[in-house]
Design a protein around this motif. Structure first.
Motif, short mmCIF file in Angstrom:
data_model
loop_
_atom_site.label_atom_id
_atom_site.label_comp_id
_atom_site.label_asym_id
_atom_site.label_seq_id
_atom_site.Cartn_x
_atom_site.Cartn_y
_atom_site.Cartn_z
N LEU A 96 -6.43 -0.52 -1.22
CA LEU A 96 -5.63 0.59 -0.67
C LEU A 96 -4.41 0.86 -1.55
N ASN A 97 -3.79 -0.18 -2.07
CA ASN A 97 -2.64 0.01 -2.95
C ASN A 97 -3.01 0.76 -4.22
N ILE A 98 -4.19 0.45 -4.75
CA ILE A 98 -4.62 1.11 -5.98
C ILE A 98 -5.00 2.56 -5.73
N LEU A 99 -5.73 2.79 -4.65
CA LEU A 99 -6.22 4.14 -4.39
C LEU A 99 -5.11 5.09 -3.99
N TYR A 100 -4.13 4.61 -3.23
CA TYR A 100 -3.08 5.49 -2.72
C TYR A 100 -1.73 5.25 -3.38
N THR A 138 0.49 2.75 -3.69
CA THR A 138 1.52 2.26 -2.77
C THR A 138 2.67 1.62 -3.54
N GLU A 139 3.89 1.83 -3.04
CA GLU A 139 5.07 1.23 -3.65
C GLU A 139 5.62 0.06 -2.85
N LEU A 140 5.21 -0.04 -1.58
CA LEU A 140 5.75 -1.10 -0.73
C LEU A 140 4.71 -1.45 0.34
N ASN A 141 4.51 -2.76 0.52
CA ASN A 141 3.66 -3.26 1.60
C ASN A 141 4.56 -3.83 2.70
N VAL A 142 4.34 -3.39 3.91
CA VAL A 142 5.13 -3.85 5.04
C VAL A 142 4.20 -4.61 5.99
N ALA A 148 -1.49 -15.26 2.77
CA ALA A 148 -2.60 -15.24 1.81
C ALA A 148 -2.92 -13.83 1.34
N ALA A 149 -2.57 -12.81 2.18
CA ALA A 149 -2.90 -11.43 1.83
C ALA A 149 -1.80 -10.73 1.02
N ARG A 150 -0.67 -11.37 0.84
CA ARG A 150 0.44 -10.73 0.11
C ARG A 150 0.06 -10.51 -1.35
N GLN A 151 0.53 -9.40 -1.87
CA GLN A 151 0.25 -9.02 -3.26
C GLN A 151 1.43 -9.46 -4.13
N PRO A 152 1.17 -10.29 -5.11
CA PRO A 152 2.29 -10.87 -5.89
C PRO A 152 3.01 -9.86 -6.77
N PHE A 153 2.34 -8.77 -7.14
CA PHE A 153 2.97 -7.81 -8.08
C PHE A 153 3.47 -6.55 -7.38
N LEU A 154 3.60 -6.58 -6.09
CA LEU A 154 4.06 -5.41 -5.34
C LEU A 154 5.10 -5.86 -4.31
#
Length: 574
Positions: free
Chosen positions: A27-31, A33-37, A50-56
């Motif tokens: 979803l981050n790649i397709l849309y 995204t600048e921030l995951n909440v 475990a689902a956190r993205q290290p580079f975002l």
């Protein structure tokens, strides 16, 4: 045994976390995204970690007692991940609604632990009621994803991957399937909305704002219902309690409802009566300015004295004045030039004849030009000019308060404000009542001024100074799922020029409906040749001359009648 069970649960949580992380990554790649909440309602720390993205960048909301909001605090390019357990279902959805308030169009990924198909439908129904349409639900022990089609009956769709969701949404042509959209219609709303019946007794609903709403619902295969609103205040209350979906009227944004995207800034200003034509009897005195007339009279008096001196007293002052006046008016001097003209009198004759020729023709040319084009009073171009007028200023009660705060230094103008109903304000403006100063946004002003486009001289004109500006938007309640579609649709209409065509159609429908009329006449442009009024000034001068001559005659008569004869006898004595 307990350690084995704990290890098994950790492995399952790690596996679900990896699947959730893969979904978030796609979803981050397709849309972009600048921030995951991450919003956690339950015990899902290990999975979300475990689902956190290290580079975002990520934001983790664990304290559910403190309500956070996205608006004004974080980027709008945000993906919200909600971890939800069965016991926290209601609290989690309420928190999500407040978190994305005014940003219901953003994507939401919900991991629903211990969820069932019935509760998934409940989640989608709640989300659609709050305006969320970009929602994905993940269930444990399930390889697929769940989303929904909102119109008309809510339908759950199962997807195999995020890319299926992306391609289905990108290729989807939204179809409301007859979904109902309610529009409030306020009284005296032209040109934003109004209705009339044509010659075939067919009801015509028109107005550029209403046309945008109707074309939007028609384009997406929806249906429109209308609700009559008596006043703007009633419309605001209906927006606040979500009884209507759109309110086609230009109002200021408030906290109780939402606005569509801004198309442009609409000016609010005044229209003032155009300058009237000066009285006809003043035309004969207007070719020359006052200083020119004074210079001309001074020259005549000076030359009259000069010719009396040059004639060595043989020509009295009145005769000299008439003689000079004839020369200035380029008339023949006749025998009054004298039998023995000197070079001084000859030079005087040449100068006065030449200047009289120039002045006379210049006067006639200027007079002819004034008669052809007309002379008018001073235009109202400044606030000081507006203070000198005596027209009232009808306003509705809300605008009275606004104007008192906006122009507090114009005390004379503010004192002429009269509180009037909305319908009467609109009626006075459309009837071009010259006893009033009218105000409004330029769409309504241009609607009223459309009636005078065929007049040589407009009855009203725009005041060159605007009062304030307001974004042109359509008000709508919070949480409407189709708001982003409407924003996109209205932007396309505006950029393509269809919006201007809608405005022009509204003006033409105003003529057809009878709200506007072309029956206005040029009251101050009717030029009548040889009108007796043009000669009032000449008649006044002539009568003044006769009266002065009559007074002079009686004065001379009385002087002659009261003449005293004195006889002096001289006796000479030797």
């Amino acid at each position: 045994m307990d350690l084995l069970l704990l290890n098994t649960l950790q492995n399952l949580s790690l596996a679900e976390g990896n699947r959730l992380g893969q979904t978030i990554r796609e979803l981050n790649i397709l849309y972009k995204t600048e921030l995951n909440v991450f919003v956690e309602f339950g015990n899902g720390s290990d999975m979300l970690e475990a689902a956190r993205q290290p580079f975002l960048p990520s934001l983790w909301l664990r304290n559910i007692e403190t309500q956070m909001v996205l608006e004004g605090n974080f980027s709008s390019c945000t993906l919200t991940i909600l971890y939800l357990e069965e016991t926290q279902l209601s609290n989690g959805l309420d928190y999500l609604t407040k978190w994305l308030w005014k940003y219901q169009h953003l994507h939401v990924l919900i991991f629903y632990k211990d969820g069932s198909a019935e509760n998934v439908y409940k989640i989608f129904k709640h989300c659609f009621g709050e305006g969320f349409v970009q929602v994905i639900v993940m269930l444990p022990n399930s390889q697929g994803l769940y989303s929904f089609m909102p119109y008309e009956d809510l339908k759950i769709t199962q997807l195999t991957s995020v890319r299926d969701y992306y391609y289905n949404r990108s290729r989807l042509k939204w179809n409301f399937q007859g979904y109902n959209i309610t529009s409030g219609l306020v009284t005296a709303g032209a040109p934003r909305w109004f209705s009339f019946r044509d010659r075939n007794n067919k009801l015509i609903l028109t107005g550029y704002m209403l046309r945008m709403i109707m074309d939007f619902t028609r384009y997406y295969n929806g249906s429109v219902q209308f609700r009559n609103v008596l006043t703007v205040h009633d419309g605001l209350q209906l927006l606040a309690n979500r009884s209507i979906d759109f309110f086609p009227f230009l109002i200021r944004p408030l906290e109780s409802f939402q606005m569509t995207n801004i198309l442009y800034l609409e000016n609010c200003g005044l229209i003032v009566p155009s300058s009237r034509r000066v009285p006809n009897y003043l035309y004969l005195s207007r070719p020359y300015t006052l200083s020119t007339w004074l210079t001309w009279l001074t020259m005549i008096v000076y030359c009259s004295l000069a010719i009396r001196i040059l004639t060595e007293g043989k020509l009295n002052l009145s005769g000299g004045f008439l003689h000079i006046l004839r020369l200035v008016l380029y008339l023949s001097g006749g025998k009054d030039v004298g039998a023995r003209p000197s070079h001084h009198r000859f030079l005087l004759f040449i100068i006065l004849t030449t200047s009289g020729f120039i002045l006379t023709n210049l006067y006639l040319a200027q007079l002819s030009s004034n008669l052809a084009t007309g002379l008018y009073e001073k235009q109202i171009n400044s606030w000081e000019d507006l203070d000198e007028t005596d027209g009232i200023w009808p306003l509705i009660d809300v605008d009275v308060t606004t104007m008192q705060k906006l122009i507090p230094d114009r005390k004379k103008l503010v004192s002429r404000i009269v509180t009037t109903s909305e319908q009467n304000v609109d009626t006075f403006r459309r009837n071009l009542n010259t006893s009033c100063i009218h105000s409004g946004f330029f769409d309504r002003i241009e609607f009223a001024l459309y009636q005078q486009q065929f007049l040589r001289l407009p009855i009203f004109r725009k005041f060159p100074h605007i009062l304030y500006q307001q974004p042109l938007q359509i008000s709508t309640p919070f949480g409407r799922p189709y708001l982003q579609l409407f924003n996109w649709f209205s932007r396309r209409i505006f950029e393509s020029g269809i919006f201007l065509k809608m405005k022009e159609d509204a003006y033409l429908h105003g003529i057809q409906s009878g709200l506007l009329s072309f029956n206005f006449r040029d009251k101050y442009l009717k030029v009548k040749s040889n009108n007796l009024e043009y000669y009032y000034l000449i008649a006044g001068l002539w009568m003044g001359g006769l009266i002065l001559a009559l007074i002079s005659f009686f004065v001379e008569f009385l002087v002659a009648a009261t003449r005293i004869k004195v006889t002096v006898d001289f006796k000479v004595s030797n």
